[in-house]
Design an enzyme around this catalytic site. Structure first.
Site, PDB file in Angstrom:
ATOM      1  N   HIS A  52      -5.766   1.904  -4.270  1.00 15.14           N
ATOM      2  CA  HIS A  52      -4.875   1.370  -3.241  1.00 15.14           C
ATOM      3  C   HIS A  52      -4.490  -0.067  -3.566  1.00 15.14           C
ATOM      4  O   HIS A  52      -5.112  -0.730  -4.410  1.00 15.14           O
ATOM      5  CB  HIS A  52      -5.529   1.448  -1.859  1.00 15.14           C
ATOM      6  CG  HIS A  52      -6.653   0.463  -1.643  1.00 15.14           C
ATOM      7  ND1 HIS A  52      -6.874  -0.166  -0.445  1.00 15.14           N
ATOM      8  CD2 HIS A  52      -7.628   0.006  -2.479  1.00 15.14           C
ATOM      9  CE1 HIS A  52      -7.930  -0.960  -0.534  1.00 15.14           C
ATOM     10  NE2 HIS A  52      -8.411  -0.874  -1.743  1.00 15.14           N
TER      11      HIS A  52
ATOM     12  N   HIS B 145      -2.489   1.276   6.980  1.00 14.79           N
ATOM     13  CA  HIS B 145      -2.884   1.186   5.567  1.00 14.79           C
ATOM     14  C   HIS B 145      -3.048   2.589   5.002  1.00 14.79           C
ATOM     15  O   HIS B 145      -3.362   3.532   5.731  1.00 14.79           O
ATOM     16  CB  HIS B 145      -4.176   0.397   5.403  1.00 14.79           C
ATOM     17  CG  HIS B 145      -4.494   0.061   3.972  1.00 14.79           C
ATOM     18  ND1 HIS B 145      -3.749  -0.840   3.239  1.00 14.79           N
ATOM     19  CD2 HIS B 145      -5.460   0.524   3.119  1.00 14.79           C
ATOM     20  CE1 HIS B 145      -4.251  -0.931   2.015  1.00 14.79           C
ATOM     21  NE2 HIS B 145      -5.283  -0.098   1.919  1.00 14.79           N
TER      22      HIS B 145
ATOM     23  N   CYS C  25       0.818  -1.228   0.000  1.00 18.38           N
ATOM     24  CA  CYS C  25       0.000   0.000   0.000  1.00 18.38           C
ATOM     25  C   CYS C  25       0.848   1.273   0.000  1.00 18.38           C
ATOM     26  O   CYS C  25       0.629   2.175  -0.818  1.00 18.38           O
ATOM     27  CB  CYS C  25      -0.966  -0.010   1.182  1.00 18.38           C
ATOM     28  SG  CYS C  25      -0.194   0.070   2.820  1.00 18.38           S
TER      29      CYS C  25
END
Length: 352
Positions: A326, A314, A266
């Site tokens: 993402h 994240h 990510c």
């Protein structure tokens, strides 16, 4: 009291013997244990989904720790290389200064070891005497400067050596952190994959559907809160470049620790996207959250980074219209998702 206890025990013993001595008595066999009682209750698919999600989130957090340790290890290695070069250069300079000092000592020896003042007094030539005084002073100054430079270089060399030792200790500590984080990542991912592998094909399809339903529910709640009403800002020039980079990677697989070009995690995706726009940012989502300027959600614009979960484990890039791009987790590809499909910690702007 004692007699009553003895009597009760005797009656119990007699009754037991009477039962054992009766051949005609029949007894029902004990019921076999229920299979359901022997095995743990099967988890629902929703419980499995939540467990898998928790494992991947733990792996994501460990991935951030691994990436940070790797980044620090690279920095330490680079500093050690620079210090090693400085040490080599310092040693060469000391050798050169010692050689010059030795040449001066040999010159003194060739002059019979007499001090410059004594040699001048013996010359008998006034002009030569005056010229000699000037040269002697220059020589004394040069000698003093040479010794001072030698001492400074030796002190620098000592500092370089100490710094190199300190950086080496830090490097080893970060390597240990990397190894621990890597072990945890692999364990969490293996546990999640094991859970998924135990499901039948139909259950795996239903599991994916449950994931999408959970994301949709969170996104709907976020939109329903009116969060998107004031979000209508244009991306900056750099933000447009970062968004273009990230969206061009849609479909590439997630891989923990990866920064492209064929796979990303990510923060690997977001850091590379902004680097391509000429704005280098921290490598990990936690450092992106810690170091980059924070922005109110209502002021969000395309290119900004949304940090998720309470541990900032994240990150996704906002692309407008309530969506992000993402790299979700192992087993998934870079994709689009609702900006509110996960728990939002906050928003940061790399080009503020």
């Amino acid at each position: 009291m004692y007699r009553r206890h003895c009597a009760a025990a005797a009656i119990t013993l007699v009754c037991a013997m009477a039962v054992l001595a009766s051949p005609a008595q029949a007894f029902a066999a004990p019921a076999p244990p229920s299979p359901a009682a022997d095995r743990p209750e099967k988890k629902s698919l929703e419980e499995v989904r939540q467990e898998i999600d928790g494992l991947y989130r733990a792996a994501g957090s460990a991935t951030d720790a691994y990436n940070l340790a790797e980044e620090k290890a690279k920095k330490q290695s680079g500093e050690i290389v620079k210090l090693a070069q400085a040490i080599v250069e310092g040693q060469a300079k000391i050798s050169e200064l010692k050689s010059r000092a030795g040449a001066q000592a040999r010159e003194e020896y060739r002059n019979a070891g007499l001090p410059p003042g004594a040699r001048l007094m013996l010359s008998g030539d006034p002009q030569l005497f005056l010229d000699g005084i000037s040269r002697a002073r220059q020589g004394q100054k040069a000698t003093k400067g040479l010794l001072g430079e030698l001492n400074r270089t030796q002190e620098d060399l000592k500092t370089y050596t100490q710094d190199a030792s300190t950086n080496w200790t830090k490097l080893e500590a970060n390597r240990v952190k990397q190894a621990k984080a890597k072990k945890k990542i692999n364990e969490q991912i293996a546990a999640a994959k094991k859970l998924e592998s135990q499901l039948e094909k139909k259950e795996r399809a239903r599991l994916l559907q449950l994931e999408q339903e959970a994301e949709y529910k969170s996104q709907s709640a976020w939109l329903g809160s009116g969060a998107l009403k004031e979000i209508n800002r244009e991306a900056s020039a750099s933000g447009k470049k970062a968004v273009a980079f990230a969206t061009d990677r849609i479909g590439l697989p997630y891989e923990w620790g990866a920064v492209g070009p064929k796979s990303y995690d990510c923060s690997g995706l977001t850091s590379r996207a902004w680097a391509s726009a000429g704005r280098p940012i921290p490598r990990t989502s936690q450092e992106q959250w810690r170091q980059l300027p924070h922005i109110a959600i209502k002021d969000m614009r395309p290119g900004d980074l949304i940090i998720y979960h309470s541990d900032a484990s994240h990150v996704g890039m906002y692309i407008g219209d309530g969506a992000i791009v993402h790299a979700p987790r192992p087993g998934r590809n870079v994709t689009l998702a609702g900006a509110g499909s996960m728990e939002i910690l906050g928003v940061v702007r790399p080009d503020k």
